[in-house]
Design an enzyme around this catalytic site. Structure first.
Site, short mmCIF file in Angstrom:
data_model
loop_
_atom_site.label_atom_id
_atom_site.label_comp_id
_atom_site.label_asym_id
_atom_site.label_seq_id
_atom_site.Cartn_x
_atom_site.Cartn_y
_atom_site.Cartn_z
N LYS A 15 -2.93 -2.19 -5.37
CA LYS A 15 -2.96 -0.99 -6.21
C LYS A 15 -3.14 0.26 -5.34
O LYS A 15 -4.10 0.36 -4.56
CB LYS A 15 -4.11 -1.07 -7.20
CG LYS A 15 -3.89 -2.04 -8.35
CD LYS A 15 -3.14 -1.38 -9.48
CE LYS A 15 -3.16 -2.23 -10.73
NZ LYS A 15 -2.42 -1.58 -11.84
N ASP A 75 1.83 -1.42 -5.91
CA ASP A 75 1.86 -0.73 -7.20
C ASP A 75 1.49 0.73 -6.99
O ASP A 75 0.34 1.07 -6.70
CB ASP A 75 0.86 -1.38 -8.17
CG ASP A 75 0.93 -0.79 -9.58
OD1 ASP A 75 1.72 0.15 -9.79
OD2 ASP A 75 0.20 -1.27 -10.46
N GLU A 78 6.07 -1.10 -7.44
CA GLU A 78 5.96 -0.99 -8.89
C GLU A 78 5.61 0.44 -9.30
O GLU A 78 4.73 1.06 -8.71
CB GLU A 78 4.88 -1.96 -9.38
CG GLU A 78 4.60 -1.93 -10.87
CD GLU A 78 3.58 -2.98 -11.30
OE1 GLU A 78 3.06 -2.87 -12.42
OE2 GLU A 78 3.29 -3.90 -10.51
N ASP A 99 7.18 -0.43 -14.80
CA ASP A 99 6.11 -0.99 -15.63
C ASP A 99 5.83 -0.06 -16.81
O ASP A 99 6.36 -0.25 -17.90
CB ASP A 99 4.84 -1.21 -14.79
CG ASP A 99 3.67 -1.76 -15.62
OD1 ASP A 99 3.88 -2.15 -16.78
OD2 ASP A 99 2.54 -1.79 -15.10
N LYS A 156 5.10 -6.68 -20.79
CA LYS A 156 3.74 -7.02 -21.20
C LYS A 156 3.71 -7.12 -22.73
O LYS A 156 4.24 -6.24 -23.42
CB LYS A 156 2.74 -5.96 -20.74
CG LYS A 156 2.59 -5.86 -19.23
CD LYS A 156 1.62 -4.76 -18.83
CE LYS A 156 1.48 -4.65 -17.32
NZ LYS A 156 0.63 -3.52 -16.90
#
Length: 363
Positions: free
Chosen positions: A161, A189, A217, A242, A266
């Site tokens: 992240k 990400d 991402e 995302d 998701k």
């Protein structure tokens, strides 16, 4: 199977260590758990994870939406799943996590009605999947330590992240990539933290240094489709969308504009399996690979997501590690995890039989 009753409750599960959402640490995960009860006594389980910063839904708003939806679908027959999901989609706007809870429970019941596990009902391509391990944004030392721990635990895919400080994100990638041995796939990400030009500059430098990053991402803001496309067209590294892909309308725009190489699906964003399937089919038709992701969800949501991911051949990546963050597991049955493998039960439906500590909420 006729929907006779709908009950909603919550679970509060302690985490092994604080989980950062934005800059706020959380020591507990609170989740809304739904039970749909049929006229023959069968129970379908579904869950909704409150994520105000992502879906705009809180625990209270989810419970309120569930109450509203329940009034519209009581008495309907599970054999017409399309009838029920259409009613759910049309009776209230948004509230995708609440819708996902109903959707999971309905698919759980549909698979139980056919006496097969959910992953087989959805396609049955595999019965298990690999998940990566996410390294939360922290000090470089703590991130390196967490990466070492994940690799030692058998994880072959690590997601880092970033995005809070573009000026030092490249240095973090360099240090973490150096710490993680070759053969371990590393994903980055950006977490919407870079401008399009910053993203291109950082990713090109990653490529020049041969840091071997599998994909990046969501490097730019969710709404910036043109910016996402600009990044995709100006780097060689694969770009995954995302937050830019919330539900089917956003997915269509992203795919239509060829703005990414990969899509993260998701259930909490899409509104459940039936909408996730629409996104997956659009992506598959256009040759875009998919990843299955999640919020901070218990084993109810993870089992549903893993069932979908395992069922589909174009679902090549999974980021479903959140149930490993819990210090205890209140879900009886469902998927099991061995190292980095999520193994699905061969019991009918989700394979979940009970929720320990479930506190009913009156609706």
């Amino acid at each position: 199977m006729i929907i006779k009753d709908i009950k909603v409750g919550k679970i509060t599960v302690p985490l092994k260590k604080p989980f950062l959402i934005g800059n706020k640490p959380y020591n507990f995960s609170k989740e809304v758990i739904l039970k749909i009860i049929t006229d023959n006594g069968e129970i379908g389980f579904g869950s909704a994870a409150p994520a105000p910063r992502v879906t705009g839904e809180t625990e209270d708003s989810i419970v309120g939406a569930i109450k509203h939806i329940a009034e519209h679908i009581k008495g309907m027959d599970i054999s017409c799943l399309e009838c029920i999901t259409k009613t759910i989609d049309e009776c209230i706007r948004g509230n995708n996590s609440a819708k996902a809870a109903f959707d999971m429970a309905l698919y759980d019941l549909a698979a139980k009605r056919s006496n097969i596990p959910l992953y087989k009902l959805l396609g049955g391509y595999n019965s298990d999947i690999l998940t990566d391990m996410t390294i939360q944004y922290d000090t470089v030392e703590n991130m390196v330590s967490a990466a070492y721990e994940a690799v030692n635990d058998g994880y072959s895919n690590i997601k880092i992240k970033l995005g809070k400080n573009p000026e030092n994100d490249l240095e973090r990638v360099k240090l973490l990539r150096k710490a993680i041995r070759k053969g371990i796939k590393v994903r980055v990400d950006g977490n919407q933290g870079w401008s399009p030009k910053e993203a291109v500059k950082i990713i090109r430098k990653i490529e020049e240094l041969d840091l071997d990053i599998e994909f990046v991402e969501q490097p730019v803001k969710a709404w910036d489709i043109e910016g996402l496309k600009f990044v995709k067209e100006n780097v060689d590294t694969l770009i995954l969308a995302d937050e830019s892909v919330f539900a089917t309308p956003e997915a269509f725009k992203i795919i239509q504009n060829r703005a990414c190489d990969l899509i993260n699906i998701k259930l909490m964003k899409s509104g459940g399996i039936h909408n996730a399937m629409k996104i997956y089919n659009m992506a598959d038709t256009m040759g875009i690979k998919c990843m299955m992701g999640c919020m901070l969800e218990s084993k109810v949501g993870i089992t549903a997501a893993a069932s979908f991911a395992a069922a589909k051949s174009n679902m090549i990546i999974s980021d479903l590690d959140t149930m490993l963050y819990f210090s205890e597991d209140p879900i009886v049955g469902g998927a099991t995890i061995e190292g980095n493998r999520i193994i699905l039960s061969d019991e009918p439906g989700l394979g979940i039989t009970d929720i320990i500590g479930w506190e009913e909420i009156s609706i």
